[in-house]
Scaffold this motif. Structure first.
Motif, PDB file in Angstrom:
ATOM      1  N   UNK A 110      38.246  -0.431  -4.758  1.00 37.58           N
ATOM      2  CA  UNK A 110      39.574   0.157  -4.606  1.00 37.58           C
ATOM      3  C   UNK A 110      40.499  -0.713  -3.767  1.00 37.58           C
ATOM      4  N   UNK A 111      39.913  -1.557  -2.912  1.00 36.86           N
ATOM      5  CA  UNK A 111      40.717  -2.437  -2.056  1.00 36.86           C
ATOM      6  C   UNK A 111      39.967  -3.754  -1.889  1.00 36.86           C
ATOM      7  N   UNK A 112      40.436  -4.606  -0.976  1.00 37.90           N
ATOM      8  CA  UNK A 112      39.859  -5.942  -0.825  1.00 37.90           C
ATOM      9  C   UNK A 112      38.964  -6.058   0.406  1.00 37.90           C
ATOM     10  N   UNK A 113      38.328  -4.965   0.811  1.00 36.35           N
ATOM     11  CA  UNK A 113      37.526  -4.975   2.029  1.00 36.35           C
ATOM     12  C   UNK A 113      36.409  -6.012   1.983  1.00 36.35           C
ATOM     13  N   UNK A 114      35.824  -6.285   0.841  1.00 31.05           N
ATOM     14  CA  UNK A 114      34.728  -7.253   0.765  1.00 31.05           C
ATOM     15  C   UNK A 114      35.202  -8.680   1.004  1.00 31.05           C
ATOM     16  N   UNK A 115      36.527  -8.884   0.944  1.00 33.62           N
ATOM     17  CA  UNK A 115      37.083 -10.222   1.115  1.00 33.62           C
ATOM     18  C   UNK A 115      37.965 -10.356   2.340  1.00 33.62           C
ATOM     19  N   UNK A 116      38.436  -9.234   2.880  1.00 35.51           N
ATOM     20  CA  UNK A 116      39.484  -9.242   3.899  1.00 35.51           C
ATOM     21  C   UNK A 116      39.233  -8.123   4.900  1.00 35.51           C
ATOM     22  N   UNK A 117      39.255  -8.436   6.182  1.00 40.65           N
ATOM     23  CA  UNK A 117      38.968  -7.422   7.204  1.00 40.65           C
ATOM     24  C   UNK A 117      39.948  -6.251   7.121  1.00 40.65           C
ATOM     25  N   UNK A 118      41.195  -6.544   6.843  1.00 37.92           N
ATOM     26  CA  UNK A 118      42.204  -5.498   6.743  1.00 37.92           C
ATOM     27  C   UNK A 118      42.269  -4.845   5.380  1.00 37.92           C
ATOM     28  N   UNK A 119      41.546  -5.403   4.411  1.00 36.95           N
ATOM     29  CA  UNK A 119      41.410  -4.852   3.060  1.00 36.95           C
ATOM     30  C   UNK A 119      42.648  -5.022   2.192  1.00 36.95           C
ATOM     31  N   UNK A 120      43.679  -5.734   2.678  1.00 34.85           N
ATOM     32  CA  UNK A 120      44.938  -5.809   1.944  1.00 34.85           C
ATOM     33  C   UNK A 120      45.335  -7.221   1.524  1.00 34.85           C
ATOM     34  N   UNK A 121      44.649  -8.258   2.032  1.00 34.37           N
ATOM     35  CA  UNK A 121      45.071  -9.649   1.835  1.00 34.37           C
ATOM     36  C   UNK A 121      46.515  -9.838   2.292  1.00 34.37           C
ATOM     37  N   UNK A 122      46.818  -9.198   3.407  1.00 33.99           N
ATOM     38  CA  UNK A 122      48.173  -9.230   3.954  1.00 33.99           C
ATOM     39  C   UNK A 122      48.071  -9.358   5.474  1.00 33.99           C
ATOM     40  N   UNK A 123      48.918 -10.212   6.065  1.00 37.54           N
ATOM     41  CA  UNK A 123      48.959 -10.320   7.526  1.00 37.54           C
ATOM     42  C   UNK A 123      50.404 -10.504   7.968  1.00 37.54           C
ATOM     43  N   UNK A 124      50.822  -9.635   8.880  1.00 36.46           N
ATOM     44  CA  UNK A 124      52.178  -9.669   9.419  1.00 36.46           C
ATOM     45  C   UNK A 124      53.223  -9.657   8.305  1.00 36.46           C
ATOM     46  N   UNK A 125      52.949  -8.814   7.305  1.00 33.40           N
ATOM     47  CA  UNK A 125      53.905  -8.629   6.222  1.00 33.40           C
ATOM     48  C   UNK A 125      53.917  -9.721   5.173  1.00 33.40           C
ATOM     49  N   UNK A 126      52.952 -10.657   5.223  1.00 34.67           N
ATOM     50  CA  UNK A 126      52.926 -11.736   4.253  1.00 34.67           C
ATOM     51  C   UNK A 126      51.531 -11.904   3.673  1.00 34.67           C
ATOM     52  N   UNK A 127      51.498 -12.489   2.478  1.00 37.02           N
ATOM     53  CA  UNK A 127      50.229 -12.759   1.817  1.00 37.02           C
ATOM     54  C   UNK A 127      49.343 -13.625   2.703  1.00 37.02           C
ATOM     55  N   UNK A 128      48.057 -13.280   2.769  1.00 33.83           N
ATOM     56  CA  UNK A 128      47.102 -14.061   3.550  1.00 33.83           C
ATOM     57  C   UNK A 128      45.762 -14.093   2.824  1.00 33.83           C
ATOM     58  N   UNK A 129      45.286 -15.298   2.512  1.00 31.42           N
ATOM     59  CA  UNK A 129      43.981 -15.454   1.867  1.00 31.42           C
ATOM     60  C   UNK A 129      43.116 -16.427   2.678  1.00 31.42           C
ATOM     61  N   UNK A 130      43.353 -16.474   3.988  1.00 36.26           N
ATOM     62  CA  UNK A 130      42.622 -17.420   4.840  1.00 36.26           C
ATOM     63  C   UNK A 130      41.121 -17.168   4.835  1.00 36.26           C
ATOM     64  N   UNK A 131      40.702 -15.912   4.664  1.00 32.59           N
ATOM     65  CA  UNK A 131      39.275 -15.595   4.698  1.00 32.59           C
ATOM     66  C   UNK A 131      38.615 -15.703   3.327  1.00 32.59           C
ATOM     67  N   UNK A 132      39.424 -15.856   2.276  1.00 31.07           N
ATOM     68  CA  UNK A 132      38.889 -15.894   0.916  1.00 31.07           C
ATOM     69  C   UNK A 132      37.984 -17.113   0.742  1.00 31.07           C
ATOM     70  N   UNK A 133      36.744 -16.868   0.351  1.00 31.96           N
ATOM     71  CA  UNK A 133      35.792 -17.949   0.123  1.00 31.96           C
ATOM     72  C   UNK A 133      35.042 -18.411   1.351  1.00 31.96           C
ATOM     73  N   UNK A 134      35.388 -17.876   2.522  1.00 29.02           N
ATOM     74  CA  UNK A 134      34.685 -18.266   3.751  1.00 29.02           C
ATOM     75  C   UNK A 134      33.473 -17.360   3.964  1.00 29.02           C
ATOM     76  N   UNK A 135      32.316 -17.966   4.265  1.00 24.22           N
ATOM     77  CA  UNK A 135      31.114 -17.168   4.507  1.00 24.22           C
ATOM     78  C   UNK A 135      31.243 -16.339   5.779  1.00 24.22           C
ATOM     79  N   UNK A 136      31.979 -16.861   6.752  1.00 23.44           N
ATOM     80  CA  UNK A 136      32.281 -16.116   7.977  1.00 23.44           C
ATOM     81  C   UNK A 136      33.799 -15.950   8.053  1.00 23.44           C
ATOM     82  N   UNK A 137      34.295 -14.723   7.993  1.00 26.09           N
ATOM     83  CA  UNK A 137      35.751 -14.514   7.988  1.00 26.09           C
ATOM     84  C   UNK A 137      36.358 -14.611   9.383  1.00 26.09           C
ATOM     85  N   UNK A 138      36.196 -15.765   9.995  1.00 24.90           N
ATOM     86  CA  UNK A 138      36.654 -15.924  11.384  1.00 24.90           C
ATOM     87  C   UNK A 138      38.179 -15.838  11.530  1.00 24.90           C
ATOM     88  N   UNK A 139      38.994 -16.252  10.535  1.00 24.91           N
ATOM     89  CA  UNK A 139      40.444 -16.096  10.749  1.00 24.91           C
ATOM     90  C   UNK A 139      40.854 -14.639  10.947  1.00 24.91           C
TER      91      UNK A 139
END
Length: 394
Positions: A110-139
């Protein structure tokens, strides 16, 4: 038809949302089709009784949820389990419990929780895919994308742990995505492409089409930054066409303050679903100014069910679901001037708006009705279950 037993699993959020509606609608649809439904749920109201350490522990692996799920599966022996959400109280431990009992698993994303801590692929009102493909979502931890740094660390730990355990890679037999756009994002994020199946959301029961003669535009949804509330209010400063806002959330005070100087805007607060349908049936068009990717917003499916054209951001899944001059119009995401311009066009072209209304309703009938959805869902269950599926089930 041989009896089918389906175990449906869902962790309700504190604020009701589209995921909850889908869970309830699919449950009703399956039961009306003669499927035996076993339900297992948790509710995040229980978070209020937990300290931070206990919450962290159950988010990573809830031992009690594991025990309960194994007992439930052993007792009812479902042909398939369908999981909607496990975050955070049920935890991914329930996948392991089901597999220990040999139960095939379907998961709706239903959302992007498996890829993004916030589940939205959004940060501060803008698109964010920094964690996409990272084994550790440190960003996501660095930017505190889920509530705060501590909470973000817990969610990141949960994702890392269950990636190492192969929870989603090996325990889930089929993933359901709601749009082609989502399918591409999750495939890029590492999910096995041949396990991802498209099944859109639907509306059940059918609310019926309205006439759209109420003479107002309508916004329905949570009043939060990612829903584009700022964009909506800014656009309506230059419009004299009435707008009704149905919903509540953290930006409620901002909306309340804004409507004081915008007499053409009315804030209705949160409304029951029946009233939402009535508002949709009478509205001229729905405004959906989201600045996040979305999945398949239930609001859009409900709008189409009532024959309501949609004016939406040209972004993410909305750019696939809304077809300009067919079932609505699109505007540049985050651009209040373009939103206002497209709204003016709709108001000034009543004949074209009526044609969009008819096509929106037709799209619901052809793609988003319960009849169409049931067929797709049972096929997904059958593919996931394999030899466990009842031989005579259709």
């Amino acid at each position: 038809m041989a009896p089918i037993r389906v175990l449906i699993v869902h962790n309700f959020y504190q604020q009701p949302g589209g995921e909850d509606q889908v869970f309830k609608a699919e449950k009703t649809m399956l039961q009306e089709a003669g499927v035996e439904v076993i339900e297992h749920t948790a509710h995040n109201d229980g978070l209020n009784q937990m300290g931070p350490l206990k919450l962290a522990q159950v988010t990573l692996w809830n031992r009690e949820a594991y025990r309960q799920m194994r007992a439930l599966a052993a007792q009812h022996k479902p042909h398939v389990a369908h999981i909607h959400n496990t975050f955070p109280l049920l935890s991914p431990a329930v996948y392991h419990a089901l597999k220990a009992e040999g139960v095939p698993i379907v998961q709706t994303l239903h959302n992007y929780r498996l890829l993004c801590l916030g589940a939205t692929l959004l940060r501060e009102g803008r698109e964010c895919v920094e964690c996409l493909g990272k084994s550790i979502p440190w960003p996501g931890v660095w930017h505190a994308c889920y509530r705060n740094h501590a909470a973000s660390s817990v969610v990141a730990s949960m994702l890392v742990l269950h990636r190492l355990l192969g929870t989603w890679a090996h325990k889930v037999d089929r993933f359901i995505v709601l749009t082609e756009y989502e399918r591409s994002v999750f495939a890029k994020g590492g999910l096995e492409a041949n396990k991802i199946t498209l099944k859109p959301n639907f509306v059940h029961p059918d609310p019926g089409a309205g006439t759209g003669q109420g003479g107002y535009a309508l916004f329905v949804g949570r009043l939060s930054p990612e829903k584009g509330i700022d964009v909506l209010l800014e656009a309506w400063k230059g419009l004299d066409f009435p707008l009704k806002i149905a919903g509540d959330g953290p930006l409620g005070p901002q909306v309340a303050a804004a409507v004081q100087s915008l007499p053409q805007v009315e804030w209705l607060g949160r409304q029951p679903r029946e009233q939402i349908f009535s508002l949709m049936q009478n509205a001229a068009f729905l405004v959906f100014p989201s600045i996040t990717y979305e999945g398949f917003p239930m609001t859009l499916a409900e709008a189409f069910a009532t024959g309501l054209p949609v004016l939406a951001s040209n972004y993410g899944s909305m750019s696939q679901l809304v077809r300009p001059a067919e079932n609505g119009l699109l505007f540049e995401v985050g651009n209040p001037a373009d939103l206002a311009a497209q709204a003016r066009w709709l108001v000034g072209h009543p004949n074209e708006l009526l044609a969009m209304r008819q096509k929106a309703r037709l799209e619901f009938e052809q793609r988003y009705s319960a009849k169409q959805n049931l067929h797709m869902l049972l096929n997904i269950y059958r593919e996931a279950a394999g030899s466990r599926w009842p031989a005579l089930a259709q």
